[in-house]
Design an enzyme around this catalytic site. Structure first.
Site, PDB file in Angstrom:
ATOM      1  N   CYS A   1      35.220  36.999  47.077  1.00 30.99           N
ATOM      2  CA  CYS A   1      35.042  35.653  46.546  1.00 30.99           C
ATOM      3  C   CYS A   1      36.241  34.840  46.981  1.00 30.99           C
ATOM      4  O   CYS A   1      37.209  35.378  47.530  1.00 30.99           O
ATOM      5  CB  CYS A   1      34.927  35.676  45.022  1.00 30.99           C
ATOM      6  SG  CYS A   1      34.351  34.092  44.334  1.00 30.99           S
TER       7      CYS A   1
ATOM      8  N   CYS B   1      37.681  32.416  44.721  1.00 32.07           N
ATOM      9  CA  CYS B   1      38.356  31.762  43.593  1.00 32.07           C
ATOM     10  C   CYS B   1      39.792  32.240  43.379  1.00 32.07           C
ATOM     11  O   CYS B   1      40.616  31.493  42.858  1.00 32.07           O
ATOM     12  CB  CYS B   1      37.536  31.886  42.323  1.00 32.07           C
ATOM     13  SG  CYS B   1      37.241  33.580  41.809  1.00 32.07           S
TER      14      CYS B   1
ATOM     15  N   CYS C   1      34.955  28.852  43.785  1.00 27.38           N
ATOM     16  CA  CYS C   1      34.521  30.021  44.548  1.00 27.38           C
ATOM     17  C   CYS C   1      34.144  29.711  45.994  1.00 27.38           C
ATOM     18  O   CYS C   1      33.600  30.570  46.691  1.00 27.38           O
ATOM     19  CB  CYS C   1      33.327  30.681  43.854  1.00 27.38           C
ATOM     20  SG  CYS C   1      33.694  31.144  42.167  1.00 27.38           S
TER      21      CYS C   1
ATOM     22  N   LYS D   1      24.842  37.448  37.908  1.00 29.47           N
ATOM     23  CA  LYS D   1      26.171  37.196  37.332  1.00 29.47           C
ATOM     24  C   LYS D   1      26.082  35.929  36.495  1.00 29.47           C
ATOM     25  O   LYS D   1      25.749  34.862  37.000  1.00 29.47           O
ATOM     26  CB  LYS D   1      27.190  37.036  38.452  1.00 29.47           C
ATOM     27  CG  LYS D   1      28.580  36.667  37.938  1.00 29.47           C
ATOM     28  CD  LYS D   1      29.613  36.694  39.031  1.00 29.47           C
ATOM     29  CE  LYS D   1      30.958  36.220  38.508  1.00 29.47           C
ATOM     30  NZ  LYS D   1      31.979  36.231  39.557  1.00 29.47           N
TER      31      LYS D   1
ATOM     32  N   ARG E   1      31.894  26.990  36.383  1.00 28.71           N
ATOM     33  CA  ARG E   1      31.121  27.675  37.419  1.00 28.71           C
ATOM     34  C   ARG E   1      29.617  27.648  37.121  1.00 28.71           C
ATOM     35  O   ARG E   1      28.864  28.460  37.639  1.00 28.71           O
ATOM     36  CB  ARG E   1      31.579  29.135  37.519  1.00 28.71           C
ATOM     37  CG  ARG E   1      33.064  29.326  37.768  1.00 28.71           C
ATOM     38  CD  ARG E   1      33.330  30.617  38.520  1.00 28.71           C
ATOM     39  NE  ARG E   1      34.652  31.167  38.351  1.00 28.71           N
ATOM     40  CZ  ARG E   1      35.781  30.617  38.788  1.00 28.71           C
ATOM     41  NH1 ARG E   1      35.749  29.444  39.419  1.00 28.71           N
ATOM     42  NH2 ARG E   1      36.940  31.215  38.593  1.00 28.71           N
TER      43      ARG E   1
ATOM     44  N   LYS F   1      26.135  41.520  35.437  1.00 25.92           N
ATOM     45  CA  LYS F   1      27.482  41.260  34.917  1.00 25.92           C
ATOM     46  C   LYS F   1      27.465  40.052  34.014  1.00 25.92           C
ATOM     47  O   LYS F   1      26.899  39.039  34.423  1.00 25.92           O
ATOM     48  CB  LYS F   1      28.382  41.010  36.122  1.00 25.92           C
ATOM     49  CG  LYS F   1      29.774  40.567  35.790  1.00 25.92           C
ATOM     50  CD  LYS F   1      30.520  40.227  37.045  1.00 25.92           C
ATOM     51  CE  LYS F   1      31.837  39.600  36.648  1.00 25.92           C
ATOM     52  NZ  LYS F   1      32.543  39.052  37.742  1.00 25.92           N
TER      53      LYS F   1
HETATM   54  C1  PBG Z   1      35.133  36.284  40.843  1.00 27.91           C
HETATM   55  C2  PBG Z   1      35.081  37.307  39.792  1.00 27.91           C
HETATM   56  C3  PBG Z   1      35.245  37.125  38.417  1.00 27.91           C
HETATM   57  C4  PBG Z   1      35.143  38.383  37.832  1.00 27.91           C
HETATM   58  C5  PBG Z   1      34.924  39.295  38.863  1.00 27.91           C
HETATM   59  N1  PBG Z   1      34.869  38.607  40.057  1.00 27.91           N
HETATM   60  C6  PBG Z   1      35.579  35.924  37.630  1.00 27.91           C
HETATM   61  C7  PBG Z   1      34.730  34.741  37.603  1.00 27.91           C
HETATM   62  O1  PBG Z   1      33.584  34.728  38.067  1.00 27.91           O
HETATM   63  O2  PBG Z   1      35.238  33.746  37.109  1.00 27.91           O
HETATM   64  C8  PBG Z   1      35.266  38.669  36.376  1.00 27.91           C
HETATM   65  C9  PBG Z   1      35.572  40.070  36.039  1.00 27.91           C
HETATM   66  C10 PBG Z   1      36.001  40.297  34.654  1.00 27.91           C
HETATM   67  O3  PBG Z   1      36.016  39.421  33.781  1.00 27.91           O
HETATM   68  O4  PBG Z   1      36.388  41.448  34.392  1.00 27.91           O
HETATM   69  N2  PBG Z   1      35.950  36.648  41.884  1.00 27.91           N
END
Ligand code: PBG
Length: 326
Positions: A118, A120, A128, A193, A215, A246
């Site tokens: 990603c 971000c 992102c 997600k 987001r 997730k």
């Molecule tokens: C983005 C990403 C996130 C998480 C994993 N990959 C954060 C988001 O989408 O803001 C979250 C993982 C977690 O909270 O343990 N790179």
């Protein structure tokens, strides 16, 4: 019917209960996320993610060796770069933090290495992808994701894990990898997600909170299970090797449906806020840590996950190693 039928016959003794236990978790089914920070010389903790540490380069290898010895299935690497810019260009630097961390892990041991893919953590605005008029530009971002995938694969990642929720990201990454000769590198797609508040501690750890906005234009609305099914289907069609849901515990119905709809491996990510919730409750004495940890993982597996990404991976693997049927 009762009184002929009595469920308690199946629960009489520890041996009978053990014999009839439907699921059993193996350490190999757990994936430990690891944060690697280019700005530090010693490991660093954040208050909201107690017991988890960002590691400096140079300490990744020994941590992977420790996890491999515990039987943990894989590591998922996140990089925290020294330099951020509007495009997040450190993300595809061959000498970037995550690329170096992958090489270090691979040199140290054989544990499979996955990389979060990603932007971000790498953009100065915390979004992102590439921005156009304050919005993430989907199609311009896909090209950047392709570059990141190739650089992570070149560093030796076994699987890349795109988490940006851009439309078409799996297909774009698959074709970038194949074009550059990385047909053997897998894609674990963060398919369903959700735009969840449970990512809070993670964002504290990696400093990826968006400087403006949120987001919700790309991550999913927590209310939407049918949309999640479409996301999973599209990623399967685009060539994902594994599908992910997730967060995990608040979304067990989504995991369950993913299992019914697909034959691909299903992965669930027990995210930072889920971990923090259990840890903090245990610290207060409200829950027993080991029991809460094992029950949460057992339930995620029961819902249909083959693989669980969890900050408890090391601890749970340790507990499983020591556990024998009574
Ligand atoms: C983005 C990403 C996130 C998480 C994993 N990959 C954060 C988001 O989408 O803001 C979250 C993982 C977690 O909270 O343990 N790179």
């Amino acid at each position: 019917m009762y009184p002929q039928e009595r469920m308690r016959r199946l629960r009489t003794t520890p041996r009978v209960r053990s014999m009839l236990r439907e699921g059993s978790l193996r350490p190999e089914q757990l994936v430990q996320p690891l944060f690697v920070d280019e700005n530090i010389a010693d490991r660093r903790e954040v208050a909201t993610l107690p017991g988890q540490y960002a590691l400096p380069l140079g300490k990744v290898g020994e941590e992977c060796v420790r996890l491999e010895r515990l039987g943990v299935g894989a590591v998922l690497l996140f990089g925290i770069p020294r330099r951020k810019d509007p495009l997040g260009s450190e993300a595809w630097n061959h000498e970037g933090v995550v690329q170096r961390a992958v090489r270090e892990a691979k040199a140290a041991c054989g544990i499979p290495v996955m990389t979060d893919l990603c932007l971000c953590e790498y953009t100065d605005h915390g979004h992102c992808g590439k921005l156009r008029d304050d919005q993430v530009d989907n199609d311009a971002t896909l090209e950047l994701y392709g570059r990141i995938a190739v650089s992570q694969a070149a560093a030796g990642a076994d699987m890349v894990a795109p988490s940006g929720m851009m439309d078409g990201q799996v297909a774009a990454i698959r074709s970038a990898l194949d074009r550059e000769g990385f047909q053997g590198t897998g894609i674990m797609a963060y398919s369903a997600k959700f735009a969840s508040c449970f990512y809070g501690p993670f964002r504290d750890m990696v400093g990826s909170c968006p400087s403006h906005g949120d987001r919700r234009s790309h991550q999913m609305d927590p209310a939407n299970a049918r949309q999640a099914a479409r996301e999973l289907r599209m990623d399967a069609e685009e060539g994902a090797d594994m599908l992910m849901v997730k967060p995990a515990m608040p979304y067990l119905d989504v995991i369950c449906r993913a299992r019914q709809d697909h034959d691909l491996p299903i992965c669930a990510y027990q995210v930072s806020g889920e971990y923090a919730m259990l840890r903090c409750a245990a610290a207060l004495g409200a829950l027993e840590m080991k029991a809460a940890m094992m029950e949460s993982l057992c339930c995620i597996q029961r819902a249909g996950a083959d693989l669980i990404i969890t900050y408890f991976a090391a601890e749970a693997a340790e507990a499983l190693g020591g556990e024998r049927p009574v």
